[in-house]
Enzyme design. Structure first.
Site, PDB file in Angstrom:
ATOM      1  N   ASN A  94       0.757  -1.217   0.136  1.00 27.85           N
ATOM      2  CA  ASN A  94       0.076  -0.052   0.042  1.00 27.85           C
ATOM      3  C   ASN A  94       0.743   1.251   0.016  1.00 27.85           C
ATOM      4  O   ASN A  94       0.187   2.490  -0.556  1.00 27.85           O
ATOM      5  CB  ASN A  94      -1.389  -0.023   1.549  1.00 27.85           C
ATOM      6  N   TYR A 161       4.026   8.824 -11.647  1.00 26.99           N
ATOM      7  CA  TYR A 161       2.468   7.827 -10.300  1.00 26.99           C
ATOM      8  C   TYR A 161       2.354   7.210 -11.998  1.00 26.99           C
ATOM      9  O   TYR A 161       2.500   5.908 -11.383  1.00 26.99           O
ATOM     10  CB  TYR A 161       2.378   8.817 -10.009  1.00 26.99           C
ATOM     11  N   LYS A 165       2.770   3.492 -11.292  1.00 27.79           N
ATOM     12  CA  LYS A 165       1.901   2.633 -11.188  1.00 27.79           C
ATOM     13  C   LYS A 165       1.237   0.973 -12.022  1.00 27.79           C
ATOM     14  O   LYS A 165       1.346   0.256 -12.326  1.00 27.79           O
ATOM     15  CB  LYS A 165       0.878   3.316 -10.698  1.00 27.79           C
ATOM     16  N   VAL A 198      -9.178   8.681  -2.973  1.00 25.27           N
ATOM     17  CA  VAL A 198      -9.310   8.874  -0.869  1.00 25.27           C
ATOM     18  C   VAL A 198      -9.231   9.725  -0.263  1.00 25.27           C
ATOM     19  O   VAL A 198      -8.163  10.220  -0.506  1.00 25.27           O
ATOM     20  CB  VAL A 198      -8.628   7.282  -0.539  1.00 25.27           C
ATOM     21  N   THR A 200      -7.362  11.030   1.758  1.00 30.40           N
ATOM     22  CA  THR A 200      -5.974  10.970   2.663  1.00 30.40           C
ATOM     23  C   THR A 200      -5.311  12.136   2.435  1.00 30.40           C
ATOM     24  O   THR A 200      -5.178  12.944   0.910  1.00 30.40           O
ATOM     25  CB  THR A 200      -5.237   9.764   1.957  1.00 30.40           C
TER      26      THR A 200
END
Ligand code: NDP
Length: 256
Positions: A94, A161, A165, A198, A200
């Site tokens: 994660n 990124y 990913k 999300v 965060t």
């Protein structure tokens, strides 16, 4: 091979357990029958207290996951110290970073290399260590990598990124290509799962960055359209328990 010992608890290793989705995943795993190993660079004393009050065994480790070799070594030694055969073992990859954000002409090795080490290379070396150091257990083994919609559709300004990913997605497919069809007691099943958008610290970083689509992310926050980490974590933990885990290698929790 560790045989003859009773099947005990389901063992989960969660990277990036100190904040955001990783902390929520640990919280969602605080259920009887589980034990958890959480790792990040910093502590979350509130979560540690919550875990301790839950009665679920949670071990907290501090490790810089931008260092692929030491991170794999750390995981290997943690797994070698497991002295019974768990009912199942799951590695949740994660931990991640989103910066550097900016145009490709501004990419510099000083920020690009640690980014890719954290988001791609360490997940690869840790998965290797996981497969090697769990070979003595005849229990189901799973790897869940937290991917992103950005692995599958480019976002201008997010080349590091997106590439990291996307690499992680293909690595997960490679894990399945090598290990999923082995006999059940030797098999490893892997999924790269996008979690949605999300609420965060990573989203805070994104909202403060300078890139073409930034307003979309500011609007999502302003319109209360971000998913809550606890809600997403609960759905991810349910996903981990599915009998068909691994059937869809590249998945998105928003499909469920
Ligand atoms: P946060 O920034 O909120 O948390 C990141 C976590 O990763 C922290 O626990 C941090 O711990 C850990 N981490 C980062 N770098 C390192 C490092 N070098 N060594 C050890 N731990 C590290 O991010 P999110 O919770 O939002 O993201 C979790 C995952 O979900 C990431 O892989 C992200 O790419 C992915 N994701 C998130 C989305 C979102 O909307 N939030 C959308 C799509 C994917 P510490 O700093 O203590 O080391």
């Amino acid at each position: 091979m560790t045989t003859g010992t009773p099947r005990s608890t389901h063992l989960y290793i969660v990277t990036g357990a100190s904040r955001g989705l990783g902390a929520a995943l640990v919280r969602a795993l605080l259920k009887p029958g589980n034990r958890v190993i959480g790792v990040a660079r910093s502590r979350n004393t509130g979560l540690e207290a919550e875990a301790s009050a839950s009665g679920v065994a949670v071990a907290w480790h501090l490790q810089d996951l931008s260092q692929p070799g030491p991170s794999a070594g750390w995981l290997g030694s943690v797994l070698d110290a497991v002295d019974d055969t768990p009912a199942s073992i799951t590695l949740v990859l994660n931990a991640g970073v989103v910066e550097p954000i900016g145009p490709i002409t501004q990419l510099r090795d000083t920020t690009l290399v640690p980014h890719l080490q954290t988001n791609l290379v360490t997940p690869m070396t840790m998965t290797g260590a996981f497969i090697e150091h769990t070979a003595r257990f005849d229990c189901p083994r799973r790897v869940l990598a937290i991917s992103s919609g950005a692995a599958r559709n480019p976002v201008p300004g997010w080349s590091a990124y997106c590439a990291g990913k996307a690499g992680l997605d293909m690595f997960i497919r490679s894990v399945n290509a090598e290990y999923a069809s082995l006999p059940a007691e030797r098999a490893v099943r892997a999924v790269a799962l996008a979690p949605g958008v999300v609420d965060t610290g990573m989203q805070e970083t994104i909202r403060e960055a300078d890139f073409a689509q930034v307003q979309r992310f500011r609007d999502l926050k302003a319109n209360d359209q971000l998913a809550s980490p606890d809600d997403v974590a609960g759905r991810i933990v349910a996903y981990l328990g599915r009998d068909d885990f691994g059937t869809t290698e590249l998945d998105d929790i928003r499909n469920y």
